[in-house]
Design an enzyme around this catalytic site. Structure first.
Site, PDB file in Angstrom:
ATOM      1  NE  ARG A 100       2.876  -5.274  -3.641  1.00 47.34           N
ATOM      2  CZ  ARG A 100       3.615  -4.593  -4.501  1.00 47.34           C
ATOM      3  NH1 ARG A 100       4.788  -4.111  -4.124  1.00 47.34           N
ATOM      4  NH2 ARG A 100       3.186  -4.377  -5.715  1.00 47.34           N
ATOM      5  NE  ARG A 109       1.350  -0.996  -4.129  1.00 44.29           N
ATOM      6  CZ  ARG A 109       1.597  -0.541  -5.329  1.00 44.29           C
ATOM      7  NH1 ARG A 109       2.812  -0.300  -5.705  1.00 44.29           N
ATOM      8  NH2 ARG A 109       0.654  -0.323  -6.194  1.00 44.29           N
ATOM      9  CG  ASP A 112       5.850  -0.532  -4.529  1.00 45.65           C
ATOM     10  OD1 ASP A 112       6.186  -1.628  -5.023  1.00 45.65           O
ATOM     11  OD2 ASP A 112       5.766   0.513  -5.190  1.00 45.65           O
ATOM     12  CG  ASP A 114       8.905   0.739  -7.082  1.00 43.90           C
ATOM     13  OD1 ASP A 114       8.636  -0.470  -7.213  1.00 43.90           O
ATOM     14  OD2 ASP A 114       8.050   1.637  -7.129  1.00 43.90           O
TER      15      ASP A 114
END
Length: 175
Positions: A100, A109, A112, A114
Site C-alpha cells: 500500500r 490501492r 485498504d 478500515d
C-alpha cells in the site's frame, strides 16, 4: 472478548490475493463476508474495488492510545488486550505488507483495511474514529456488513446508501 468489524478493499494487482492474504494475517477472525465488486467512491478515476467485511473477536483494552510500540504488536492469533489504536497499527502493517502506498486521498490501492466498528467503543481520535464516520453511507461497506452484522446495519440501507455493488460470492472461490 469484543466483536470488531473491519472493511477491506483492493483495486490494484491481484485483488483477491490481497484480500486473502490480509484475512490470513488478521488475529481472531470469526467471519468473512462474501466479496462484492464496487465502484470507487471519491478520489480520482480508478478501477473497481473488491470489498469484504471481516469479523474479529479480540481482547480490546479501554482507551484510545497505544500502550506498546507498533513493532511489539503481533498478528499472532493470541493477543493480549490491545487498544483501538494498536488495532489500527496492525491494520496499517497489513496494508504495508501488501504494498500500500498513500499518495492520493481515496486513490487506488493494493489494500485498504478500515476499522469500522468495535462493540462498546466510541472513539474520536485524530488517527481513528470508531464507528467509522462514513460506514452507514456506503453500499460497499453495508452490503458485506449486512451478512456479518445485520444488527448494526440501518433499516433501508439498500435504498439510501450510495454506490453500485455486484455480489461475487465467497472469497475462497476463483473469479
Amino acid at each position: 472478548m469484543t466483536r470488531v468489524l473491519l472493511g477491506l478493499g483492493s483495486n490494484l494487482g491481484d485483488r483477491r490475493a490481497h484480500l486473502r492474504d490480509a484475512v490470513s494475517s488478521l488475529p481472531g477472525v470469526t467471519g468473512v463476508s462474501d466479496v462484492y465488486e464496487t465502484d470507487p467512491v471519491g478520489g480520482p478515476e480508478q478501477d473497481r474495488y473488491l470489498n469484504i467485511v471481516v469479523a474479529l473477536d479480540l481482547p480490546i483494552a479501554p482507551g484510545g492510545g497505544p500502550s506498546r510500540p507498533p513493532e511489539d504488536l503481533s498478528t499472532d492469533r493470541t493477543l493480549p488486550p490491545i487498544t483501538p489504536l494498536e488495532l489500527l497499527a496492525i491494520c496499517q502493517r497489513i496494508e504495508s505488507a501488501a504494498g500500500r502506498v498513500r499518495d492520493v486521498r481515496w486513490g487506488p490501492r493494493t489494500l485498504d483495511v478500515d476499522v469500522l466498528w468495535i462493540d462498546g467503543i466510541e472513539l474520536d481520535d485524530p488517527d481513528l474514529t470508531v464507528p467509522h464516520p462514513r460506514m452507514f453511507e456506503r453500499r460497499f461497506v453495508l452490503a458485506p456488513l449486512s451478512e456479518l452484522a445485520p444488527d448494526i446495519v440501518p433499516e433501508g440501507w439498500e435504498r439510501d446508501a450510495e454506490g453500485q455493488v455486484d455480489h461475487l460470492g465467497p472469497l475462497s472461490s476463483n473469479p
